[in-house]
Write a protein that holds these residues in place. Structure first.
Motif, PDB file in Angstrom:
ATOM      1  N   GLN A 107      -6.251  17.512  -2.007  1.00  0.00           N
ATOM      2  CA  GLN A 107      -7.267  16.573  -2.487  1.00  0.00           C
ATOM      3  C   GLN A 107      -6.912  15.987  -3.841  1.00  0.00           C
ATOM      4  OE1 GLN A 107     -11.453  17.558  -1.900  1.00  0.00           O
ATOM      5  NE2 GLN A 107     -10.873  19.310  -0.645  1.00  0.00           N
ATOM      6  N   GLY A 108      -5.731  16.293  -4.329  1.00  0.00           N
ATOM      7  CA  GLY A 108      -5.293  15.725  -5.598  1.00  0.00           C
ATOM      8  C   GLY A 108      -5.642  16.565  -6.808  1.00  0.00           C
ATOM      9  N   VAL A 109      -6.133  17.794  -6.600  1.00  0.00           N
ATOM     10  CA  VAL A 109      -6.484  18.680  -7.714  1.00  0.00           C
ATOM     11  C   VAL A 109      -5.212  19.352  -8.229  1.00  0.00           C
ATOM     12  CG1 VAL A 109      -7.819  20.691  -8.419  1.00  0.00           C
ATOM     13  CG2 VAL A 109      -8.779  19.071  -6.760  1.00  0.00           C
ATOM     14  N   ARG A 110      -5.004  19.292  -9.557  1.00  0.00           N
ATOM     15  CA  ARG A 110      -3.799  19.852 -10.150  1.00  0.00           C
ATOM     16  C   ARG A 110      -4.138  20.670 -11.394  1.00  0.00           C
ATOM     17  NH1 ARG A 110      -2.693  15.169  -7.824  1.00  0.00           N
ATOM     18  NH2 ARG A 110      -0.752  14.941  -6.645  1.00  0.00           N
ATOM     19  N   PRO A 111      -3.315  21.678 -11.698  1.00  0.00           N
ATOM     20  CA  PRO A 111      -3.534  22.441 -12.938  1.00  0.00           C
ATOM     21  C   PRO A 111      -3.606  21.517 -14.144  1.00  0.00           C
ATOM     22  CG  PRO A 111      -1.900  23.550 -11.570  1.00  0.00           C
ATOM     23  CD  PRO A 111      -2.181  22.221 -10.916  1.00  0.00           C
ATOM     24  N   SER A 134       0.824  -1.209   0.000  1.00  0.00           N
ATOM     25  CA  SER A 134       0.000   0.000   0.000  1.00  0.00           C
ATOM     26  C   SER A 134       0.855   1.254   0.000  1.00  0.00           C
ATOM     27  CB  SER A 134      -0.941   0.004   1.211  1.00  0.00           C
ATOM     28  OG  SER A 134      -0.207   0.085   2.405  1.00  0.00           O
ATOM     29  N   LYS A 135       2.054   1.194   0.613  1.00  0.00           N
ATOM     30  CA  LYS A 135       2.950   2.354   0.624  1.00  0.00           C
ATOM     31  C   LYS A 135       3.466   2.641  -0.773  1.00  0.00           C
ATOM     32  CE  LYS A 135       4.475   2.127   5.434  1.00  0.00           C
ATOM     33  NZ  LYS A 135       5.599   1.860   6.363  1.00  0.00           N
ATOM     34  N   SER A 136       3.786   1.587  -1.531  1.00  0.00           N
ATOM     35  CA  SER A 136       4.250   1.792  -2.899  1.00  0.00           C
ATOM     36  C   SER A 136       3.120   2.310  -3.775  1.00  0.00           C
ATOM     37  CB  SER A 136       4.804   0.484  -3.476  1.00  0.00           C
ATOM     38  OG  SER A 136       3.798  -0.506  -3.547  1.00  0.00           O
ATOM     39  N   THR A 137       1.872   1.873  -3.496  1.00  0.00           N
ATOM     40  CA  THR A 137       0.715   2.375  -4.225  1.00  0.00           C
ATOM     41  C   THR A 137       0.499   3.852  -3.936  1.00  0.00           C
ATOM     42  OG1 THR A 137      -0.343   0.209  -4.094  1.00  0.00           O
ATOM     43  CG2 THR A 137      -1.755   2.068  -4.633  1.00  0.00           C
ATOM     44  N   ALA A 138       0.672   4.249  -2.662  1.00  0.00           N
ATOM     45  CA  ALA A 138       0.497   5.647  -2.275  1.00  0.00           C
ATOM     46  C   ALA A 138       1.469   6.547  -3.004  1.00  0.00           C
ATOM     47  CB  ALA A 138       0.679   5.790  -0.763  1.00  0.00           C
ATOM     48  N   ALA A 139       2.693   6.059  -3.191  1.00  0.00           N
ATOM     49  CA  ALA A 139       3.703   6.874  -3.852  1.00  0.00           C
ATOM     50  C   ALA A 139       3.359   7.126  -5.314  1.00  0.00           C
ATOM     51  CB  ALA A 139       5.059   6.180  -3.745  1.00  0.00           C
ATOM     52  N   SER A 140       2.625   6.186  -5.952  1.00  0.00           N
ATOM     53  CA  SER A 140       2.308   6.317  -7.372  1.00  0.00           C
ATOM     54  C   SER A 140       0.926   6.912  -7.626  1.00  0.00           C
ATOM     55  CB  SER A 140       2.406   4.943  -8.044  1.00  0.00           C
ATOM     56  OG  SER A 140       1.481   4.038  -7.455  1.00  0.00           O
ATOM     57  N   TYR A 141       0.063   6.973  -6.604  1.00  0.00           N
ATOM     58  CA  TYR A 141      -1.304   7.450  -6.819  1.00  0.00           C
ATOM     59  C   TYR A 141      -1.322   8.964  -7.007  1.00  0.00           C
ATOM     60  CZ  TYR A 141      -6.257   8.374  -6.136  1.00  0.00           C
ATOM     61  OH  TYR A 141      -7.544   8.798  -6.302  1.00  0.00           O
ATOM     62  N   GLN A 142      -1.940   9.416  -8.084  1.00  0.00           N
ATOM     63  CA  GLN A 142      -1.999  10.850  -8.381  1.00  0.00           C
ATOM     64  C   GLN A 142      -3.440  11.335  -8.559  1.00  0.00           C
ATOM     65  OE1 GLN A 142       0.791  12.786  -8.427  1.00  0.00           O
ATOM     66  NE2 GLN A 142       1.942  10.947  -7.868  1.00  0.00           N
TER      67      GLN A 142
END
Length: 322
Positions: free
Chosen positions: A249-253, A43-51
């Motif tokens: 919250q993961g919002v990006r330009p 799950s830690k490796s998933t967190a690092a890749s989740y965008q």
């Protein structure tokens, strides 16, 4: 006389490998593989890749429904088993990188800290998208052992059962409910008296509860991510449009979200509950920039394209994204 001596030498030669094995390969404690630890690393490796976009989740309570540790001075508001489960589940959800976890169990400590620091304002109240209600339904510890001609083995085994309900706050509906069972054990062996003695292992309860939660946490994550991320229009005038939500919250330009006009609210005679009819998509927004320091004050400037919006009734619209 020489015959007796030869027998003694033969027995000694047979026993030396056994004693050597006891000294070299016998360990004081041999824990069972902790699959929950492997799941946590994954799950830690998933967190690092989740965008993607993050959902807001709160754990309402986690009670101890077993008889374990319920003595004469038991305090249900300070139950160690329940708090243990909350901490483990919180850690798993946070490490997935897909959630903003809101404090509920120890919210009173936050209020006390604000007063202690001399700040007069109350803690910001942030509403969750999903609420988790759980309980420890089974918990037991047992010792087993085996005795052979030269060896003796002792095992400590802890079994735990955890039940979880996931509630959609917008409807009050339970969208997921399941129970997970976990087990952890440790083993100690002796050969001809050589080897370690297994003492009480307090970490087994952590591992058993963690193992039970590991069976459920992936389903909880998937259920929370099934429904679209939602936001709302904060401002819309000649200067442009501003929506709620930002970087945390993961919002990006560059993100593109759909704008929906909300459907009419009606009472469903079949269930007796109020429901909102499906809305219709009227346009889209593209994120230009984001700002704000926390979930409570994040915002994003966006460009809007689509049908006209009634700026006097912004609550009639919502922003949706995956």
């Amino acid at each position: 006389m020489s015959f007796i001596k030869n027998v003694q030498q033969t027995m000694l030669l047979l026993l030396v490998p056994v004693i050597f094995a006891a000294c070299v390969s016998s360990h004081p404690e041999t824990p069972k593989a902790d699959t929950s630890a492997l799941a946590q690393q994954s799950s830690k490796s998933t967190a690092a890749s989740y965008q993607g976009l993050k959902r807001k989740v709160a754990i309402a309570r986690f009670s101890n429904e077993t008889e374990y540790a319920k003595g004469a001075f038991y305090d249900k508001n300070n139950d160690p088993l329940g708090k243990q489960a909350v901490d483990i589940l919180s850690s798993r959800l946070t490490s997935s990188g897909k959630f903003i976890l809101l404090e509920r169990a120890d919210a009173d400590l936050i209020e006390k800290e604000l007063k202690y620091s001399g700040r007069s304002e109350a803690a910001q109240k942030v509403g969750a998208d999903y609420l988790i209600i759980g309980s420890v339904t089974q918990f037991g510890r047992k010792n087993t052992g085996e005795t052979g001609i030269f060896t003796q083995t002792k095992r400590q085994i802890v079994q735990a059962g955890v039940s979880i309900r996931l509630v959609d706050v917008s409807t009050g509906e339970i969208i997921y409910a399941e129970e997970g069972l976990g087990e952890a054990e440790t083993e100690a062996s002796t050969v001809l008296g050589f080897g370690g003695q297994a003492g009480y292992d307090a970490t087994l309860s952590d591992k058993a509860i963690s193992s039970a939660i590991s069976q459920l946490v992936e389903n909880v994550i998937n259920k929370c991510m099934d429904n679209p991320w939602k936001s709302y229009i904060l401002s819309y005038d000649a200067d442009g449009m501003v929506i709620a939500g930002g970087a945390k919250q993961g919002v990006r330009p560059g993100n593109v979200f759909q704008v929906y006009q909300r459907g009419k609210k009606v009472k469903n005679p079949q269930t007796g509950m109020e429901m909102e009819l499906p809305g219709k998509q009227i346009g889209s927004v593209t994120v230009v920039s984001t700002g704000g320091a926390s979930v409570t004050n994040e915002y994003a400037f966006v460009q809007y394209s689509g049908s006209p919006i009634d700026s006097s009734n912004l609550t009639n619209y919502e922003i949706r994204g995956k």
